[in-house]
Design an enzyme around this catalytic site. Structure first.
Site, PDB file in Angstrom:
ATOM      1  N   GLY A  12      34.209  52.168  23.612  1.00 36.29           N
ATOM      2  CA  GLY A  12      33.819  53.302  24.768  1.00 36.29           C
ATOM      3  C   GLY A  12      33.142  53.878  26.187  1.00 36.29           C
ATOM      4  O   GLY A  12      33.173  54.108  26.654  1.00 36.29           O
ATOM      5  N   HIS A 105      37.088  42.848  34.686  1.00 37.08           N
ATOM      6  CA  HIS A 105      37.007  41.477  34.307  1.00 37.08           C
ATOM      7  C   HIS A 105      35.657  41.187  34.286  1.00 37.08           C
ATOM      8  O   HIS A 105      35.085  40.996  35.203  1.00 37.08           O
ATOM      9  CB  HIS A 105      37.822  40.210  35.027  1.00 37.08           C
ATOM     10  N   ASP A 146      44.604  37.872  34.672  1.00 34.94           N
ATOM     11  CA  ASP A 146      43.758  38.341  35.368  1.00 34.94           C
ATOM     12  C   ASP A 146      44.026  37.505  36.678  1.00 34.94           C
ATOM     13  O   ASP A 146      43.163  36.540  37.452  1.00 34.94           O
ATOM     14  CB  ASP A 146      42.618  37.376  34.823  1.00 34.94           C
TER      15      ASP A 146
END
Length: 346
Positions: A12, A105, A146
């Protein structure tokens, strides 16, 4: 108020970076974090920041995605942000939030994207291929991994002596810097016409585009997405996430505004009364246990207010007042009974 929901599976750090970035304002907030792992590190990070976290097992994501949609709609979520979320997002969720789900990404998409290309796998492939450049891409999520529209990209050089681990560290730093800006751009796009989506959002191209020569500051990005004029407050900047570059990511929201600047921030609502003095006196002079409860709630008022949890601060103030009254009443009753009981004992 613009509400963000974060989907996360791991430690996180990106989620914490986003929460801290928007935590100082009162127009955008992380309203909910959902994880698909019961013991994910993101749960502890969000608990320390006072952000609600829900654990939803993979079975629900696969078989009952409508429940996720209900959770998001109940919190009136404007934008869903994937931050290290390691599970397929159902088309049911994407259809319920069209063009409102984004992901980050660790490469310059479309290079090194697709199924199986995540985390260290990407950096291993980049280093093994002898690339001179990598980077970070924020894109909209579609049913194909993606493959969604690119919102923003940031380039990161690959050094001659780089290992996948050293490259990953620099990629993470770029993520901390880019993602909040991309979230601001995505929020600005919600409800706007395509013509209004200016080049300031820095959309990427298939090969990856360079940042603008004079990029907008974080302060400008946030001002535009909120569509308000604001003036930086005097509050302190939140501490950085470990490993995050201080100057690169911490917003300049608390620096004095330049003369003639059109940016002005609405004043924060006043902090509710803490009743701390009365709480301490009630614990000492009246009834101890209710008085201690009053002290605890009194201390929660300022802590919640400083986290911009105004509703929580008001509730804590109200409970502090209630426990002070209870302590006082019990103290009066105890004193009233003490004298008769003493006389009877004589």
């Amino acid at each position: 108020m613009k509400n963000i929901a974060i989907l996360a599976s791991g430690s996180g750090t990106n989620a914490e970076n986003i929460a801290r970035f928007f935590g100082e304002g009162n127009k955008v907030k992380v309203a909910l974090v959902i994880t698909n792992r019961r013991n994910a590190g993101v749960i502890d990070r969000m608990e320390k920041l006072g952000i609600d976290t829900e654990y939803v097992p993979n079975r629900v994501w696969d078989e009952c995605p409508e429940r996720i949609v209900e959770m998001l709609r109940f919190r009136q979520i404007d934008l869903v942000v994937l931050a290290g979320f390691m599970h397929y997002v159902s088309p049911v969720i994407l259809k319920a939030f069209p063009d409102r789900v984004i992901n980050i990404h660790p490469s310059l998409l479309p290079a090194y994207g697709g199924k199986g290309m995540w985390g260290h796998h990407v950096h291993q492939a980049v280093v093994a291929a002898g690339e001179k450049e990598s980077g970070v891409t924020v894109h909209y999520v579609t049913e194909i991994f993606d493959d969604g529209e690119i919102l923003m990209q940031q380039r990161v050089p690959v050094l001659p002596d780089d290992t996948p681990e050293s490259l990953e560290q620099r990629i993470h730093k770029a993520e901390y810097e880019l993602y909040p800006r991309a979230i601001a751009a995505a929020l600005r796009r919600i409800g706007s016409d395509p013509e209004e989506r200016t080049a300031a959002e820095n959309p990427g191209t298939p090969g990856g585009s360079n940042p603008p020569a004079v990029p907008k500051s974080v302060e400008q990005e946030w001002a535009e997405v909120l569509k308000v004029k604001y003036e930086p407050s005097g509050a302190s900047v939140p501490p950085p996430v470990p490993g995050k570059p201080d100057e690169a990511i911490r917003p300049a929201l608390h620096q004095p505004a330049a003369p003639g600047s059109p940016v002005q921030m609405p004043e924060r609502e006043p902090m509710p009364p803490t009743y701390m003095l009365w709480a301490v006196l009630s614990a000492i002079l009246c009834c101890f246990l209710p008085g201690i409860a009053a002290v605890i709630f009194s201390s929660m008022v300022s802590s919640r207010y400083n986290r911009n949890d105004f509703e929580g601060a008001r509730r804590a103030s109200k409970w502090a007042e209630i426990w002070i009254i209870i302590s006082f009443v019990l103290g009066v009753i105890s004193a009233s009974l003490y004298i008769p009981l003493t006389l009877v004992g004589l």
